[in-house]
Design a protein around this motif. Structure first.
Motif, short mmCIF file in Angstrom:
data_model
loop_
_atom_site.label_atom_id
_atom_site.label_comp_id
_atom_site.label_asym_id
_atom_site.label_seq_id
_atom_site.Cartn_x
_atom_site.Cartn_y
_atom_site.Cartn_z
N UNK A 1 0.81 -1.22 0.00
CA UNK A 1 0.00 0.00 0.00
C UNK A 1 0.84 1.27 0.00
N UNK A 2 2.04 1.21 0.58
CA UNK A 2 2.79 2.46 0.79
C UNK A 2 4.17 2.50 0.10
N UNK A 3 4.79 1.38 -0.19
CA UNK A 3 6.15 1.41 -0.74
C UNK A 3 6.24 2.08 -2.12
N UNK A 4 5.30 1.82 -3.05
CA UNK A 4 5.43 2.49 -4.36
C UNK A 4 5.42 4.02 -4.24
N UNK A 5 4.50 4.56 -3.46
CA UNK A 5 4.44 6.02 -3.32
C UNK A 5 5.69 6.55 -2.63
N UNK A 6 6.18 5.83 -1.61
CA UNK A 6 7.39 6.27 -0.91
C UNK A 6 8.59 6.25 -1.85
N UNK A 7 8.66 5.23 -2.70
CA UNK A 7 9.77 5.14 -3.65
C UNK A 7 9.75 6.31 -4.62
N UNK A 8 8.58 6.64 -5.14
CA UNK A 8 8.50 7.72 -6.12
C UNK A 8 8.73 9.09 -5.46
N UNK A 9 8.29 9.25 -4.22
CA UNK A 9 8.59 10.50 -3.50
C UNK A 9 10.09 10.65 -3.30
N UNK B 1 12.35 -2.15 -4.14
CA UNK B 1 12.69 -3.55 -3.91
C UNK B 1 11.79 -4.18 -2.87
N UNK B 2 11.42 -3.41 -1.84
CA UNK B 2 10.49 -3.92 -0.84
C UNK B 2 9.14 -4.24 -1.48
N UNK B 3 8.66 -3.34 -2.35
CA UNK B 3 7.37 -3.57 -3.00
C UNK B 3 7.42 -4.77 -3.93
N UNK B 4 8.49 -4.89 -4.71
CA UNK B 4 8.57 -5.94 -5.72
C UNK B 4 8.80 -7.32 -5.13
N UNK B 5 9.09 -7.38 -3.83
CA UNK B 5 9.17 -8.70 -3.19
C UNK B 5 7.76 -9.30 -2.97
N UNK B 6 6.72 -8.51 -3.26
CA UNK B 6 5.34 -8.99 -3.10
C UNK B 6 4.57 -8.76 -4.41
N UNK B 7 5.01 -9.38 -5.51
CA UNK B 7 4.39 -9.10 -6.82
C UNK B 7 2.92 -9.46 -6.89
N UNK B 8 2.49 -10.46 -6.10
CA UNK B 8 1.10 -10.89 -6.16
C UNK B 8 0.14 -9.84 -5.63
N UNK B 9 0.67 -8.81 -4.99
CA UNK B 9 -0.18 -7.75 -4.43
C UNK B 9 -0.53 -6.67 -5.46
N UNK B 10 0.01 -6.80 -6.70
CA UNK B 10 -0.19 -5.75 -7.71
C UNK B 10 -0.76 -6.35 -8.99
#
Length: 880
Positions: free
Chosen positions: A338-346, A361-370
């Motif tokens: 829920x939060x890593x993509x926005x934090x990465x882009x900020x 990298x934290x977000x992409x460790x959970x690909x099934x969530x996207x």
């Protein structure tokens, strides 16, 4: 504050100097627990009421907050820095706000603690400020743990950029046995045992003394835990919860985590384990927090991190960086997604590229969530951050995955953007064919969408590749089309890039003046629009053209400005390119030691230079070859083959000419012939005359003599005509001693040949000097100089040979102009050497450097005498 009087006096002197308009950077460093924070607090409490003190600290988070230390420092001031950061600005806007903040009335002291944990954007901002503290009359105090800095630590970039600043270095040493004995007086502890076990670390010493008498604990952690064990159960439980939160815990968060148990911490406060500070609750030292956290079982830590996640999620606007730190540690996939993509882009927008990578990298460790489309966008942005981090091969893999995920989607614009980026990634790895395929595919995908900004970008990058690979006429047509389209959509970054590569194409069409005008207009456009990456590319291409056209004075200016800009903005691949050209200029001027030192740092200090390998390795290998190092052959062959695959003009020229010189020095005419057959046809066109002339000049030494061609530049043309005297004079006028010496060696006359030997020996070019000795014997010289006596290559203070020469002359009271005349250097070069000497000796003035050198026995090591040949006196002998 025992044994810190001198350091405190230095800090106060820096503040006093700032009152007179002389700003400075003060580096306070040492191991954890050595007393950096205590010293800085004593300083900020001791400065006068007329001094405005701003204090911030960097976080030990998984991904530190972008510009977090500056946000803390500016909080509550209501000034330009706080307002700008609150608006989410980055880059130039933050730099301007820092200058405005420091320019307000009165002296300003900015303290940033623990900069070894700083994010990229903070490091960029501090680098910018460090270069201007003198003009701003500001004191910038930075604390860090020097024992945690490897050669590739990000902080080294900031420390390496301090040559332009007035710097005071305050290394904090452990307490002496006498100081430990004073602290231990009346405690019942044996001071000698206490000093032996603690090694004089102030925090460790005070932790042991705060515990009940007994045996001295063997580690800091043991000392801390011994004190914690005597606390009440509620207090220990509260400390455990706080221990999983790095740096400090805001009072609001502490109340949310502990509730009624917050009062239980009063016992820990009385015992000096935790402190109440303006920013919240904190352990007296980070070492204490880590000791408690490290004692917890893994499941207990996970539970405590989950509690922090719940508390932060309950807020309307949670601190994403802190939230994600605890979510990752507790494996909370839902919160991470829920939060890593926005934090990465900020973080990426702020210029904190390492932190953006961590969040991606934290977000992409959970690909099934996207969804597939969201995953494609994440992968595309992740690839761009890998590119910014110099991880070009990984960027290609991520970019290919983004393209694969996008292809079946109904978003051709996003698909086209990903292809354009993938093209850039391929090019930076040296895979030019793949780069051309990707950008051509992007144009085909985007063209049916009409005259969109995405099509303008694709055409810009297609035109750039055409210009870089020598398809200049077509490049001009494509770039003109892209420029018009970019103008329609108001895209100054693309307009700048079009002008940039139009300049490259026009240079290749034999139009040097229009080429330079285009690239300079590109730079001005990018700077005006705040398009930093476009400006960085303009600096690098301008440097390449100035080097190609032989404008070394212009190259010096471009490199100086460009390096300051690219380092401040964090464009390290562009800084790498500019640093190569700085070293190429040093080579040309005969400053061999400095050039080799700089190139070695580039070649050995970066894991993945990508296509820039063919820029840095060839000149470095040339220097190795000149001194007869057998290690030059392998990297030169690799660079040559990579350049052939890459097909860019600078890469082919740098690698091919270097290979040709090595072939002559190594007596390998067959290698010279292979270079000639492949490279000469490529250079046989307008705009490439300087490269062609230099290549022929080296090839003529390995095989049949070459004739000058139409448009062949001097002094190469004179040499190819067999006029060694005119060629030598030309190289001397150009400040190129190595090339001058090789021409003098062709004279067949004793005096010039002997002078050539002296120059080559001084430059350390033994492989070129050996045949000159043979010629001297053939000319009848009975006692041929043996060459320089081998000495250690390591100066006690880390000075290069040339810097040692300059230091000797500084000690004689010579001005920069006098030193320049004596050593046959430019005044600008001498200025650079003086700045480096001050930096390496930790001095703030020429006088202090001389006194330090004299006290350390660094003088009298023997400066090299300048070498000149007077063309009016053929028999003159002048060599060191």
């Amino acid at each position: 504050m025992l044994e810190r009087d001198r350091e405190l006096a230095e800090l106060l002197a820096a503040s006093d100097d700032a009152g007179h308009g002389w700003g400075s950077v003060v580096l306070v460093f040492g191991e954890a627990g050595i007393g950096k924070t205590s010293l800085v607090r004593a300083f900020t409490e001791a400065v006068g009421a007329d001094v405005r003190v701003l204090v911030g600290a960097c976080d030990d988070l998984m991904a530190p907050r972008a510009l977090g230390a500056l946000r803390d420092a500016a909080a509550g001031t209501g000034g330009p820095l706080e307002r700008t950061l609150a608006e989410g600005a980055a880059g130039e806007a933050v730099f301007a706000a820092i200058s405005a903040e420091m320019s307000q009335a009165g002296r300003v002291v900015l303290v940033v603690e623990d900069v070894h944990w700083a994010d990229d954007a903070t490091l960029d901002a501090l680098t910018y400020l460090a270069g201007r503290v003198d003009d701003l009359g500001t004191v910038l105090v930075l604390t860090f743990r020097d024992d945690e800095l490897g050669t590739r630590h990000p902080l080294q970039r900031l420390l390496g950029a301090l040559t332009r600043a007035r710097v005071r270095r305050l290394p904090l040493r452990p307490l002496s046995p006498d100081a430990v004995a004073r602290l231990a007086a009346g405690s019942g502890r044996d001071p000698r045992t206490l000093h032996a076990v603690t090694c004089g670390n102030p925090f460790y010493v005070t932790e042991v003394l705060a515990d009940t008498p007994g045996e001295v604990p063997e580690t800091v952690a043991d000392a801390v835990l011994a004190r914690v064990r005597v606390l009440g159960e509620d207090c220990r439980t509260a400390l455990e919860q706080l221990s999983v939160v790095p740096t400090h815990v805001g009072l609001r968060l502490a109340e949310e985590l502990l509730g009624d148990r917050l009062d239980a911490l009063a016992e820990a406060e009385r015992r000096g384990i935790v402190e109440v500070r303006p920013e919240g609750l904190a352990f007296r030292h980070e070492l204490a927090r880590r000791a408690i956290e490290g004692s917890l079982p893994a499941l207990r830590r996970r539970t405590l991190d989950r509690a922090v996640v719940r508390a932060l999620l309950a807020r309307r606007e949670p601190d994403r960086d802190r939230l994600l730190h605890h979510a990752v540690r507790s494996d909370d996939a839902e919160t991470i997604a829920a939060h890593a993509p926005a934090a990465a882009r900020e973080a990426a927008r702020a210029g904190s590229h390492r932190q953006a990578l961590t969040h991606f990298e934290a977000a992409l460790r959970h690909p099934d969530r996207f969804t597939a489309a969201d995953r494609a966008g994440l992968m595309d942005d992740y690839a761009w951050e890998l590119y910014n981090a110099h991880r070009f091969t990984s960027a290609v893999r991520a970019g290919q995955e983004a393209v694969r995920l996008y292809e079946p989607s109904a978003d051709p614009a996003a698909f086209g953007r990903a292809l354009v980026r993938l093209s850039r990634h391929h090019y930076m790895t040296g895979e030019t064919d793949a780069a051309e395929d990707a950008v051509s595919r992007a144009v085909r995908v985007l063209d049916p969408l009409g005259r969109t900004p995405e099509l303008a970008s694709a055409l810009t990058h297609q035109g750039a590749l055409l210009a870089l690979t020598g398809h200049s006429e077509r490049a001009v047509r494509v770039l003109d089309q892209a420029r018009r389209l970019a103008g329609e959509h108001g895209c100054p970054d693309l307009i700048s890039l079009c002008l940039n590569y139009l300049g490259v194409a026009r240079a290749d069409l034999g139009e040097p003046a229009p080429a330079l005008r285009c690239v300079r207009e590109s730079l001005a456009t990018a700077l005006h629009a705040g398009s930093h990456e476009s400006a960085a590319r303009a600096y690098t291409n301008l440097a390449e053209l100035l080097y190609r056209f032989g404008d070394f004075a212009g190259l010096d200016r471009c490199v100086e400005e460009g390096l300051a800009f690219t380092r401040e903005c964090g464009f390290w691949s562009h800084a790498y390119n500019l640093d190569v050209h700085r070293c190429l200029a040093l080579m040309r001027r005969g400053e061999t030691a400095s050039a080799e030192q700089g190139l070695r740092a580039l070649v050995e200090g970066v894991d993945d230079p990508g296509m820039l390998y063919v820029y840095s390795v060839p000149p470095y290998a040339r220097l190795l070859a000149r001194r007869g190092d057998a290690g030059a052959e392998k990297p030169l062959i690799q660079a040559w083959h990579r350049a052939l695959r890459q097909r860019s003009l600078p890469g082919l020229a740098y690698a091919g000419i270097a290979y040709a010189e090595w072939a002559w020095l190594a007596r390998r005419p067959e290698a010279a012939g292979a270079v000639r057959d492949l490279l000469l046809p490529f250079l046989d066109r307008p705009g490439r005359e300087s490269f062609r002339a230099e290549l022929l000049w080296h090839l003529a030494r390995s095989g049949p003599a070459a004739e000058p061609f139409e448009g062949c530049p001097e002094p190469y043309a004179a040499s190819l005509r067999g006029d060694w005297r005119t060629a030598a004079e030309g190289f001397a006028a150009a400040g190129a001693p190595y090339e001058q010496a090789l021409e003098l060696a062709e004279s067949g006359e004793l005096g010039p040949t002997l002078t050539a030997l002296g120059v080559l020996d001084r430059l350390g070019a033994s492989a070129a000097a050996d045949p000159v000795r043979a010629r001297l014997r053939a000319l009848g010289l009975r006692r041929v100089p043996r060459g320089p006596v081998p000495t250690t290559r390591t100066h006690p203070a880390g000075l290069t040979a040339r810097q040692s020469d300059v230091l000797e002359l500084l000690a004689e009271g010579r001005t920069n102009a006098e030193i320049a005349r004596h050593l046959v250097l430019s005044v600008r070069t001498v200025e650079h050497h003086v700045a480096a000497i001050l930096d390496k000796l930790g001095a703030t003035s020429r006088r202090e450097a001389t006194e330090t050198a004299r006290a350390a026995g660094l003088l009298g090591l023997g400066p090299a005498a300048p070498t000149r040949w007077d063309p009016g006196s053929p028999g003159t002998v002048g060599f060191a």
